[in-house]
Write an enzyme that holds these catalytic residues in place. Structure first.
Site, mmCIF file in Angstrom:
data_model
loop_
_atom_site.group_PDB
_atom_site.id
_atom_site.type_symbol
_atom_site.label_atom_id
_atom_site.label_comp_id
_atom_site.label_asym_id
_atom_site.label_seq_id
_atom_site.Cartn_x
_atom_site.Cartn_y
_atom_site.Cartn_z
ATOM 1 N N PHE A 8 42.994 88.140 0.324
ATOM 2 C CA PHE A 8 41.676 87.665 1.385
ATOM 3 C C PHE A 8 41.984 87.682 3.182
ATOM 4 O O PHE A 8 41.053 88.418 3.635
ATOM 5 C CB PHE A 8 40.786 87.254 0.813
ATOM 6 C CG PHE A 8 40.978 85.750 1.692
ATOM 7 C CD1 PHE A 8 41.038 84.933 2.653
ATOM 8 C CD2 PHE A 8 42.285 85.100 0.735
ATOM 9 C CE1 PHE A 8 41.149 83.726 2.854
ATOM 10 C CE2 PHE A 8 42.983 83.402 0.995
ATOM 11 C CZ PHE A 8 42.312 83.514 2.139
ATOM 12 N N LYS A 67 42.291 98.599 -3.859
ATOM 13 C CA LYS A 67 41.550 97.288 -4.894
ATOM 14 C C LYS A 67 41.493 95.900 -3.725
ATOM 15 O O LYS A 67 42.726 94.874 -3.794
ATOM 16 C CB LYS A 67 42.049 96.898 -6.145
ATOM 17 C CG LYS A 67 40.709 96.534 -7.040
ATOM 18 C CD LYS A 67 39.764 94.986 -6.476
ATOM 19 C CE LYS A 67 41.196 93.768 -5.907
ATOM 20 N NZ LYS A 67 40.264 92.650 -5.838
ATOM 21 N N GLU A 110 37.700 91.023 -2.616
ATOM 22 C CA GLU A 110 36.603 91.064 -3.397
ATOM 23 C C GLU A 110 35.590 89.804 -2.425
ATOM 24 O O GLU A 110 34.366 89.727 -2.324
ATOM 25 C CB GLU A 110 36.242 90.361 -4.976
ATOM 26 C CG GLU A 110 36.021 88.849 -4.760
ATOM 27 C CD GLU A 110 37.551 89.413 -6.002
ATOM 28 O OE1 GLU A 110 38.851 89.879 -4.941
ATOM 29 O OE2 GLU A 110 38.394 88.318 -6.361
ATOM 30 N N ARG A 111 36.519 89.550 -0.997
ATOM 31 C CA ARG A 111 35.548 87.962 -1.226
ATOM 32 C C ARG A 111 35.361 88.560 0.653
ATOM 33 O O ARG A 111 34.305 87.795 0.643
ATOM 34 C CB ARG A 111 36.699 86.526 -0.281
ATOM 35 C CG ARG A 111 37.224 86.093 -2.231
ATOM 36 C CD ARG A 111 37.762 84.939 -1.789
ATOM 37 N NE ARG A 111 38.903 85.363 -3.010
ATOM 38 C CZ ARG A 111 40.470 84.409 -2.522
ATOM 39 N NH1 ARG A 111 40.358 83.698 -1.548
ATOM 40 N NH2 ARG A 111 41.307 83.758 -3.488
ATOM 41 N N SER A 114 48.896 85.708 -4.221
ATOM 42 C CA SER A 114 49.077 84.660 -4.585
ATOM 43 C C SER A 114 51.056 84.806 -5.125
ATOM 44 O O SER A 114 50.989 85.906 -6.425
ATOM 45 C CB SER A 114 48.378 83.583 -5.063
ATOM 46 O OG SER A 114 47.982 84.069 -6.575
ATOM 47 N N CYS A 149 50.740 84.308 5.533
ATOM 48 C CA CYS A 149 51.909 84.506 4.238
ATOM 49 C C CYS A 149 52.461 83.796 5.791
ATOM 50 O O CYS A 149 53.983 83.030 5.091
ATOM 51 C CB CYS A 149 51.662 85.076 4.057
ATOM 52 S SG CYS A 149 52.274 86.458 5.030
ATOM 53 N N GLU A 201 52.531 75.606 -1.825
ATOM 54 C CA GLU A 201 51.540 76.163 -0.067
ATOM 55 C C GLU A 201 50.288 76.121 -0.325
ATOM 56 O O GLU A 201 49.559 76.150 -1.390
ATOM 57 C CB GLU A 201 50.881 77.901 -0.868
ATOM 58 C CG GLU A 201 50.914 79.039 0.255
ATOM 59 C CD GLU A 201 50.922 80.471 -0.264
ATOM 60 O OE1 GLU A 201 50.177 80.555 -1.163
ATOM 61 O OE2 GLU A 201 50.439 81.087 1.084
HETATM 62 P P1 NAD Z 1 45.317 86.612 -4.657
HETATM 63 O O1 NAD Z 1 46.108 86.293 -4.943
HETATM 64 O O2 NAD Z 1 43.773 84.525 -5.128
HETATM 65 O O3 NAD Z 1 44.390 87.091 -4.856
HETATM 66 C C1 NAD Z 1 44.869 88.802 -4.051
HETATM 67 C C2 NAD Z 1 44.390 90.185 -5.251
HETATM 68 O O4 NAD Z 1 44.631 90.058 -6.683
HETATM 69 C C3 NAD Z 1 42.998 90.378 -5.154
HETATM 70 O O5 NAD Z 1 42.788 91.473 -5.169
HETATM 71 C C4 NAD Z 1 42.384 89.798 -6.504
HETATM 72 O O6 NAD Z 1 40.986 90.271 -7.013
HETATM 73 C C5 NAD Z 1 43.697 89.732 -7.309
HETATM 74 N N1 NAD Z 1 43.122 89.258 -8.367
HETATM 75 C C6 NAD Z 1 43.322 87.652 -8.489
HETATM 76 N N2 NAD Z 1 42.607 87.132 -9.648
HETATM 77 C C7 NAD Z 1 44.061 87.512 -10.776
HETATM 78 C C8 NAD Z 1 43.864 88.201 -11.901
HETATM 79 N N3 NAD Z 1 43.915 86.645 -12.502
HETATM 80 N N4 NAD Z 1 44.835 88.862 -12.245
HETATM 81 C C9 NAD Z 1 44.340 90.741 -11.303
HETATM 82 N N5 NAD Z 1 44.280 90.133 -9.965
HETATM 83 C C10 NAD Z 1 43.643 89.268 -9.729
HETATM 84 O O7 NAD Z 1 45.481 85.685 -2.882
HETATM 85 P P2 NAD Z 1 44.295 85.399 -1.988
HETATM 86 O O8 NAD Z 1 44.007 84.219 -2.143
HETATM 87 O O9 NAD Z 1 43.759 86.577 -1.816
HETATM 88 O O10 NAD Z 1 45.457 85.459 -1.024
HETATM 89 C C11 NAD Z 1 46.209 84.269 -0.235
HETATM 90 C C12 NAD Z 1 47.260 84.622 -1.359
HETATM 91 O O11 NAD Z 1 48.411 85.944 -0.494
HETATM 92 C C13 NAD Z 1 48.499 83.491 -0.933
HETATM 93 O O12 NAD Z 1 49.363 82.510 -1.705
HETATM 94 C C14 NAD Z 1 49.128 84.446 0.922
HETATM 95 O O13 NAD Z 1 51.022 83.629 0.362
HETATM 96 C C15 NAD Z 1 50.187 85.924 -0.064
HETATM 97 N N6 NAD Z 1 49.910 86.461 0.785
HETATM 98 C C16 NAD Z 1 51.484 87.121 0.453
HETATM 99 C C17 NAD Z 1 51.895 87.783 1.464
HETATM 100 C C18 NAD Z 1 52.593 88.586 1.926
HETATM 101 O O14 NAD Z 1 53.317 89.448 2.516
HETATM 102 N N7 NAD Z 1 53.579 87.356 1.030
HETATM 103 C C19 NAD Z 1 50.707 88.852 2.464
HETATM 104 C C20 NAD Z 1 49.321 87.922 2.484
HETATM 105 C C21 NAD Z 1 48.640 87.026 1.663
#
Ligand code: NAD
Length: 498
Positions: A148, A172, A175-176, A225, A280, A382
């Site tokens: 998101f 994909k 969704e937020r 994450s 991140c 985090e």
């Molecule tokens: P998230 O892991 O909750 O979601 C990321 C994606 O995974 C979304 O598209 C979501 O729909 C999907 N998802 C969520 N739950 C899932 C599941 N159980 N099974 C499969 N797919 C699932 O992350 P977020 O809250 O959207 O983003 C924040 C996180 O992303 C933080 O931890 C941040 O550090 C990380 N991030 C990392 C980078 C990097 O380059 N390392 C960059 C941006 C964000």
């Protein structure tokens, strides 16, 4: 409430089953509903991509690049609308959203150079009358799953390059905050992308699992994450897919006693509190070498935290907006409670922050903890909110040990005027992206982005040169054209030039 549809085969496809609410975090109001794809919808996207791949693969790279040139122009022309959508659903300020879009456009610019990037490697006469070369061919259908916190930039890290390399892509998004992501994908179609080359399916775990399980999907790029990154890496790799899964972070900035403190404080303010800490690469730990610099940091930074301009992201001239959801706000508040209970010194408390006229928004004010120790959860995990923790150490070696012992290794930064310290830090720190007097060392589009340790699973970093390698596979071709009259006898020894 309007419905946010999928984009399949160039058409907006309304969802038929489950939906999720999309909120404006500044007001706390649900403003849209987004379709959550089931397996059948994901399969529709895969079938569309499958039908587009043969022609797209054979489209000359220079023509694929021309689509990217037009896409870049459209992104620039539509900046105001994209930025407003990002801000409305994510909560980040308009200026911050514009910065994210610009960094995304840099990746489109890089993809415009794809004819040059796909040049193979060639050697004439590797043996008698034998020439050899490597060709970098597209994988087929690849999928991207994005977080998101950068609804424009992170998808743009992925699909412009993947598509320019000749692949078809299924995105994909989170969704937020999916509206800006969808608009941007539509602009790529306006730029002349053939239908089926990019499909967007919204959804949650069900859609992601369908992409992981589909044999037609050859590679997965994930950003989000760490627990989900680990899951996608393991499940994708188990099925023989190429996976790059970028995860979470805990980024330390080390302040040496000789640091230019005024500039370091400005840098820390932006890196810790920009985007409400939802980056991140956000700096969430300031490691001070010596009590003197720690005390001076607290003196200088506290008034600046208290003066942060916090408000509805879509207003001009702010420093910080709200967190993305009520759950995100509650999680951050929970960490602040936890830090207090663990004995850290809460110097500025952002809990209970109210913005006049936006009483239902998901706001947390800038927060500062001092005397944080490595055994505390606020140090280890985090937080992904506007919380900066100060840890005090006695030497650069101790600071580096702390960072190297942490499970994450995304970004880090050293503030110093000492070249020897900087060189040691660059050489020996166990982190993927390092800044010297640069708080957010996010590599430019023609380098590659990625952390170490539990911040990245897979071999190649995102975008840039590693992105080209990730989205192509090498074919090594060895070709002989013997002279017509010559005849060569069978050779049983392994062929060599010896
Ligand atoms: P998230 O892991 O909750 O979601 C990321 C994606 O995974 C979304 O598209 C979501 O729909 C999907 N998802 C969520 N739950 C899932 C599941 N159980 N099974 C499969 N797919 C699932 O992350 P977020 O809250 O959207 O983003 C924040 C996180 O992303 C933080 O931890 C941040 O550090 C990380 N991030 C990392 C980078 C990097 O380059 N390392 C960059 C941006 C964000």
């Amino acid at each position: 409430m309007s419905q946010i549809p999928h984009l399949i085969h160039g058409e907006r496809i309304p969802g038929s089953g489950r939906h999720a609410d999309v909120y404006n975090p500044s007001t706390g109001q649900a403003i849209h509903q987004v379709a959550l794809a089931d397996c059948a919808t994901v399969q529709q996207a895969i079938d569309s991509a499958k039908s587009a791949f043969p022609a797209w693969r054979n489209t000359p790279p220079a023509k694929r690049a021309q689509v990217m040139f037009r896409f870049k122009q459209l992104l620039e022309q539509n900046e105001a609308q994209i930025v407003r959508l990002i801000s409305e659903e994510h909560g980040k300020t308009l200026e911050d959203a514009a910065g994210e879009l610009k960094r995304g456009i840099e990746n489109v610019e890089y993809a415009c150079g794809v004819p040059e990037l796909l040049k193979g490697e060639y050697n004439r006469n590797v043996g008698p009358n034998i020439d050899a070369w490597s060709d970098f061919q597209p994988l087929g259908i690849v999928a991207g799953i994005t977080p998101f916190n950068f609804p424009a930039m992170v998808p743009l890290w992925m699909y412009p390059l993947a598509i320019a390399c000749g692949n078809c892509f299924i995105l994909k998004p989170s969704e937020r905050d999916p509206s800006s992501t969808l608009l941007i994908a539509e602009l790529l179609h306006q730029a002349g992308l053939p239908t089926g080359v990019l499909n967007v399916v919204h959804g949650d775990k069900e859609a992601v699992d369908a992409l992981i399980e589909a044999p037609e999907v050859k590679a997965l790029s994930f950003v989000g994450s760490t627990p989900i990154a680990e899951y996608i890496y393991a499940e994708g790799a188990k099925r023989g897919k190429r996976v790059q899964a970028l995860g979470g972070a805990k980024n330390h900035a080390v302040l040496m006693p000789d640091a230019d403190l005024d500039n370091a404080v400005s840098a820390l303010m932006g890196a810790a509190y920009g985007s409400c800490g939802e980056r991140c690469m956000a700096i969430s730990v300031a490691v001070c070498v010596g009590d003197q610099i720690a005390d001076a940091l607290v003196d200088k930074i506290v008034p600046q935290i208290q003066a942060l301009k916090v408000g509805a992201g879509t207003c001009n001239g702010l420093d910080m907006g709200p967190l993305v959801t009520a759950a995100a706000r509650d999680k951050v508040v929970g960490y602040i409670d936890d830090g207090v209970a663990a004995g850290a010194k809460l110097v500025v408390d952002g809990r209970g922050y109210r913005v006049a006229g936006h009483e239902d928004g998901y706001f947390v004010g800038g927060t500062l903890f001092d005397r944080v120790t490595p055994d505390m959860r606020i140090y280890q995990e985090e937080i992904f909110g506007p919380v900066l923790c100060i840890v005090r150490v006695d030497s650069l070696e101790q600071a580096m040990q702390l960072i190297n012992d942490h499970e994450y290794g995304n970004g880090t930064c050293l503030f110093t005027r000492d070249g020897e310290a900087a060189r040691l830090f660059c050489d020996e720190i166990e982190v993927g992206m390092v800044g010297i007097n640069v708080p957010l060392p996010v590599p430019v589009a023609y380098h590659s982005f990625g952390g170490w340790k539990r911040s990245l699973f897979g071999d190649l970093h995102a975008y840039g040169p590693d992105g080209v390698r990730f989205y192509t596979r090498r074919k090594a071709i060895t070709q002989r054209w013997p002279q017509r009259a010559s005849h060569e006898a069978a050779q049983f020894a392994f062929p060599s030039n010896g």
